[in-house]
Scaffold this active site. Structure first.
Site, mmCIF file in Angstrom:
data_model
loop_
_atom_site.group_PDB
_atom_site.id
_atom_site.type_symbol
_atom_site.label_atom_id
_atom_site.label_comp_id
_atom_site.label_asym_id
_atom_site.label_seq_id
_atom_site.Cartn_x
_atom_site.Cartn_y
_atom_site.Cartn_z
ATOM 1 N N SER A 521 -37.078 7.385 14.334
ATOM 2 C CA SER A 521 -36.367 6.341 13.576
ATOM 3 C C SER A 521 -36.462 6.655 12.087
ATOM 4 C CB SER A 521 -37.011 4.985 13.836
ATOM 5 O OG SER A 521 -36.554 4.055 12.883
ATOM 6 N N TYR A 534 -43.224 -1.439 14.643
ATOM 7 C CA TYR A 534 -42.180 -0.453 14.949
ATOM 8 C C TYR A 534 -42.426 0.844 14.180
ATOM 9 C CZ TYR A 534 -37.487 1.411 15.760
ATOM 10 O OH TYR A 534 -36.432 2.198 16.137
#
Ligand code: NAD
Length: 637
Positions: A521, A534
């Site tokens: 990501s 995350y």
């Protein structure tokens, strides 16, 4: 009626398989000048009887075909050209190579198949006597000659003075059967009558009961993956491998005479281009077996080749895995399925023929002549170079939605055989023969082992792992975060990827150009406020991938990471989330979507294209890389 009864024949796999056999009808047609010609509408090359359409029949002038049959000799490539020049429609497919023989038979309808029961009877030491006993006096027995012009000439010589009305069919020893009639029905009925006679003859001698059936041991799937890689290396390109563990396949693999009966040749010479002359037979040591096969194929080539031929690849197209089953290989799943079907029929026919005194296929030199026939070589050349990922096998986690789904589709579109694994099922209409799905929770080791094992069982090995499954937890600052949010993010975004890698490595190690693509990501290089769980889990995942790149390089396994950002056509971005984030930045949803340096929207398909490129040859010298897919981000740059 010609199309209808051709399809009837084509739909019965014990008569013809995958493009085999041919049919014709004699009729008249007008040329552009208004002249009427007698025409043979004969199956065109490249069409399959099961699915043929009217335009699959090539209209060839009968007078010219009959004149061709009078020539003393003709090379088959010259025959193909002559047949094309006799076409009334220049856009029609190449007429079947048996068109001259069809033209010589003085009936409107002619059918030709390679019926299993007929070849089982003739491929025996006393095939001719068996055939005479099975079919009676009203058939002509034709000794084996090469299909094409030679066969037409041989039948022409044998039938110069026969009374066609007194003859119901031609039995081509070692090859197949022709029938005819004044109507489609009469020709079809004659075919079914003669094939039924052959089946009754076999049944009366216990042939069908003789087919062995048994259960197989599961077999070590790493051995299967090793075999697939060895065979792919011999073929010079990746091949998928389909393991058949049906009762019949297992019975054959456990047959005490399998080494002998499997090694005598195919059911009909037509199959050799698909199956090679003999399968590879092996126990637990695929590398040795593959080398022996290669050497034996080279010897066979040198025994029969003249100086003008180039050897085809020395890879087998099917294998018998002793006590484990039968394996079919192919550059695509569709090709492997064709071989799978042919092998299924072959193992039955061989055992039927054993009951009649022993399976004996055509001689090595006859089979070589067909394998290296100029026309078969031309068919191979026409096939083209294929798609970038043909023959590769991929496993994609999180494939039911968003990026994972786009990746599975793209890899499959580029030729790979794909297994998708997701905690959610997908509707069965989204599955195809080359893109299968398994319900699998990647946080459960047993689910992962089962899904990875099933991938290898379905397609023979594993080359590409796309470790993609992930969750995007709701925003929470560190001091406010509840424990389950942190734990879930780590369990799915980090720990599960280690499990998936662990389960895949034993197979990737024997993969073809093995490659792992991890979906990270933008939050790794540029973390976001409120995204501690995350960002930390994705940073851990990236570090896992970097260590994997170090550890697996010695096995030739490449590991690379993609860092997407703001991919909105995914489950992570509901319209509500999107609207809330746009509002938080004080911009419209559209502006928010294009909020990157290039000012473009990033779609799941963009990520999928990058995955396919990373897994394919373009990046074959790259491992340990991290590549952003974010339209450009000044914090990342
Ligand atoms: P998505 O929700 O559309 O897809 C994720 C898939 O993973 C879902 O189908 C889900 O069912 C599956 N999954 C979740 N938990 C699972 C489990 N325990 N076992 C098996 N499958 C499970 O979202 P997406 O955006 O396509 O996400 C794919 C990957 O891309 C994720 O790793 C995500 O972090 C990453 N990513 C997405 C974006 C984005 O903007 N969409 C940005 C950067 C990274």
């Amino acid at each position: 009626m010609r199309v209808y009864s051709s399809r009837l024949l084509g739909s019965e796999s014990s008569l013809v398989l995958h493009g085999g056999g041919n049919t014709s009808v004699k009729a008249t047609a007008l040329d552009p000048f208004g002249t009427t010609h007698d025409v043979l509408y004969v199956k065109g090359s490249g069409w399959d009887l099961a699915t043929i359409e009217p335009q699959g029949f090539a209209p060839v002038r009968l007078d010219l075909l009959r004149r061709l049959s009078e020539l003393p000799s003709l090379a088959d490539s010259a025959l193909v050209r002559a047949q094309r020049s006799a076409l009334l429609d220049p856009g029609a497919p190449d007429p079947s190579i048996e068109a001259v023989l069809h033209a010589m038979i003085p009936f409107a309808y002619v059918d030709h198949t390679h019926a299993d029961a007929v070849v089982a009877i003739t491929n025996t030491p006393n095939g001719e006597e068996h055939a005479r006993a099975a079919f009676g006096p009203r058939v002509l027995l034709v000794p084996y000659v090469m299909p094409g012009f030679k066969l037409a000439r041989t039948v022409g010589d044998m039938t110069r003075s026969i009374d066609w009305e007194g003859c119901d069919g031609l039995i081509l020893l070692g090859h197949g059967i022709f029938t005819w009639g004044s109507s489609a029905r009469a020709s079809y009925d004659a075919m079914i009558r003669l094939v039924t006679a052959a089946e009754e003859y076999l049944d009366a001698r216990g042939a069908f009961r003789s087919v062995r059936r048994s259960e197989c041991g599961a077999g070590d799937l790493v051995t299967l993956a090793r075999l697939r890689r060895e065979v792919s290396e011999l073929a010079g390109r990746p091949l998928v491998a389909r393991l058949n563990q049906s009762a019949e396949a297992c019975g054959f693999a456990a047959h005490e005479k399998v080494d002998s009966i499997a090694a005598r040749g195919p059911v009909t010479p037509d199959h050799i281009i698909r199956t090679k002359r003999v399968p590879l037979i092996f126990g637990d040591e695929p590398a040795d077996a593959a080398m022996s096969y290669r050497d034996a194929y080279g010897d066979y080539f040198r025994r029969h080749a003249d100086g003008s031929l180039t050897m085809l690849d020395p890879a087998p197209r099917w294998a018998v895995w002793r006590d484990r089953g039968v394996i079919a290989f192919g550059p695509t799943v569709a090709d492997a399925n064709v071989v799978h079907d042919i092998a299924e029929h072959t193992v039955a026919v061989i055992q039927w023929a054993e009951v009649l005194g022993g399976w004996c296929a055509l001689s090595e030199s006859d089979l070589f002549a067909v394998e290296y026939w100029e026309l078969e070589q031309a068919k191979l050349r026409k096939r083209g170079s294929g798609r970038p990922l043909d023959g590769r096998v991929a496993f994609v986690t999180g494939a039911a939605s968003g990026i994972g789904r786009a990746v599975a589709h793209e890899l499959s579109r580029q030729g790979a055989a794909v297994v998708g694994a997701d905690i959610r099922g997908v509707p069965s209409d989204q599955e195809t023969p080359t893109c299968r799905h398994f319900v699998c929770d990647v946080t459960k080791a047993s689910d992962v082992a089962r899904a990875v094992g099933e991938t290898v069982r379905q397609f023979g090995g594993l080359d590409i792992l796309v470790s993609n499954a992930g969750v995007f937890p709701r925003s929470a600052r560190i001091e406010e975060m509840d424990e389950s949010l942190w734990q879930d993010a780590l369990a799915i975004n980090l720990t599960s990827h280690q499990r998936v890698l662990q389960a895949c490595i034993p197979y990737l190690r024997h993969g073809v150009e093995p490659s792992v693509v991890v979906i990270g990501s933008k939050n790794v290089p540029a973390p976001g406020l409120g995204q501690a769980a995350y960002s930390a889990s994705k940073a851990g995942l990236t570090q896992l991938a970097r260590v994997a790149a170090l550890e697996l390089a010695a096995d030739g396994i490449r590991v690379n990471v993609l860092h997407p950002n703001a991919v909105f056509d995914t489950g992570a971005w509901t319209p509500e989330v999107l609207a809330a984030r746009a509002a938080a930045y004080g911009v419209s949803v559209e502006e928010y979507k294009h909020n990157n340096l290039l000012g473009v929207e990033v779609a799941a398909h963009d990520v999928a294209l990058a995955v396919a490129a990373l897994a394919g040859p373009s990046f074959r010298r790259t491992t340990g890389a991290q590549i952003p897919i974010d339209g450009g981000n000044d914090r990342v740059i």
